[in-house]
Design an enzyme around this catalytic site. Structure first.
Site, PDB file in Angstrom:
ATOM      1  N   ARG A 240      58.070  38.703  57.003  1.00 39.16           N
ATOM      2  CA  ARG A 240      58.177  37.909  58.217  1.00 39.16           C
ATOM      3  C   ARG A 240      57.508  38.652  59.353  1.00 39.16           C
ATOM      4  O   ARG A 240      57.546  39.887  59.397  1.00 39.16           O
ATOM      5  CB  ARG A 240      59.655  37.704  58.629  1.00 39.16           C
ATOM      6  N   GLU A 269      53.692  34.065  65.226  1.00 40.00           N
ATOM      7  CA  GLU A 269      52.738  33.174  64.568  1.00 40.00           C
ATOM      8  C   GLU A 269      53.030  31.713  64.936  1.00 40.00           C
ATOM      9  O   GLU A 269      54.183  31.377  65.191  1.00 40.00           O
ATOM     10  CB  GLU A 269      52.792  33.382  63.037  1.00 40.00           C
ATOM     11  N   HIS A 287      50.154  32.658  56.558  1.00 38.44           N
ATOM     12  CA  HIS A 287      51.506  32.421  56.010  1.00 38.44           C
ATOM     13  C   HIS A 287      51.464  31.423  54.836  1.00 38.44           C
ATOM     14  O   HIS A 287      52.069  30.349  54.884  1.00 38.44           O
ATOM     15  CB  HIS A 287      52.459  31.930  57.119  1.00 38.44           C
TER      16      HIS A 287
HETATM   17  C1  GLV Z   1      58.277  31.459  53.484  1.00 39.55           C
HETATM   18  O1  GLV Z   1      57.960  32.312  54.249  1.00 39.55           O
HETATM   19  C2  GLV Z   1      59.612  31.280  52.999  1.00 39.55           C
HETATM   20  O2  GLV Z   1      60.537  31.900  53.552  1.00 39.55           O
HETATM   21  O3  GLV Z   1      59.800  30.488  52.080  1.00 39.55           O
END
Ligand code: GLV
Length: 328
Positions: A240, A269, A287
């Site tokens: 994250r 982000e 991401h």
């Molecule tokens: C993506 O970052 C998730 O947490 O599934």
């Protein structure tokens, strides 16, 4: 009997909307607008459930303003967009989508680590710029992945899946640090060694971050931690934004205090720290670690199953604050 109303807060597979529509009055958002907090609150009025993604923050204000809400189903394994104690206090069940994305996300984490170690983005940009005019003995010399030391911070399901790839596929030595140590029978097949964070930082050739975000994980990797890493090491973050201090990382990359980084997640982000956009030795992706069509569909299906079960008297497969179910 009137059907419960639910909000699907972002665009999703039409088949999943159709599945939800068999049980609920569905307000969807196929235009994929990102709702501001007041707009989210307004759209949630009268809704018993919400199908959310990381872009919807469900906090005490939202919960207080939406007293009919009973379940929030996140289409993500991470749930730092939910204030879980506030959900529990409000009696709102929260769910996420673990397991279905583990292998896909581990594939991506490993790929990003390899692309970083072998300078794939940097060399591709060089080629696209038309600068490749001749061979040279050390052109884009990177660092080996096979046989090196893989460091994993956060040894949950995805961390273990990355460790398997490294140990069994690439002969890597696996060091890890985690809140709790794995069982011996989980460590043994991987030859995984539990070490303190300082040892992990100083020993890893390739450090991969796979820990969940929490206040205590904020800037777990900052200037001081980067200074403990080998100057030849790489850092990969698929966890994250906010776990890494991106400004400090940009400085460390520019000054070559570490060799390179691979980042799929960013502080704030979709904004990216401007200095990360100008340093060459970083691979940047938006991401997408869980993004294969099959896995995104499995995540959406699981979020839908959670919502349907929670609002139709079933057992939601993957609750976060499952203590609410026991109470019911
Ligand atoms: C993506 O970052 C998730 O947490 O599934």
């Amino acid at each position: 009997m009137s059907r419960p109303a639910v909000l699907v807060a972002r665009a999703v597979f039409p088949e999943v909307l159709a599945q939800l529509a068999q049980h609920f009055d569905v307000e969807s958002n196929q235009a994929d607008t990102i709702f501001s907090k007041p707009e989210l609150i307004q759209r949630l009025q009268g809704k018993a459930g919400a199908f959310t993604t990381g872009s919807e923050r469900i906090d005490a204000d939202v919960l207080a303003a939406c007293p009919q809400l009973r379940v929030v189903a996140n289409m993500a394994v991470g749930y730092n967009n939910f204030d879980i104690p506030a959900c529990t206090a409000a009696g709102v069940l929260a769910t996420n989508t673990p397991d279905v994305l583990t292998e896909t996300t581990a594939d991506f984490g490993f790929a990003l680590m390899m692309a970083t170690a072998r300078r794939m983005a940097e060399s591709e940009h060089f080629l696209r710029r038309g600068e490749w005019t001749r061979w040279s003995y050390d052109m884009f010399a990177g660092s080996d992945v096979h046989g090196s030391t893989l460091g994993i911070l956060g040894m949950g399901r995805i961390g273990q899946a990355i460790a398997r790839r490294g140990a069994l596929g690439f002969g890597m030595k696996v060091f890890y640090h985690n809140r709790s140590r794995l069982q011996t029978e989980q460590e043994a097949p991987l030859g995984a060694r539990y070490v303190d964070k300082a040892t992990l930082l100083s020993e890893a050739d390739h450090l991969v971050l796979v820990l969940p975000y929490s206040a205590s994980a904020h800037h777990a990797i900052g200037a001081a931690e980067l200074a403990q890493m080998k100057p030849t090491a790489t850092l990969t973050n698929i966890a994250r934004g906010g776990i890494v201090d991106d400004a400090a990382l940009a400085v460390a990359l520019r000054e070559r205090r570490i060799a390179a980084a691979g980042l799929d997640v960013f502080e704030g982000e979709p904004a990216v720290h401007p200095d990360l956009l100008t340093v060459p030795n970083v691979v940047l992706t938006p991401h997408i670690a869980s993004s294969t069509l099959a896995t995104r569909r499995a995540m959406a299906d699981l979020a839908a199953q959670n919502l349907i079960a929670a609002l139709t008297g079933g057992v939601p497969p993957t609750p976060i604050n499952g203590e609410l179910l026991k109470r019911a």
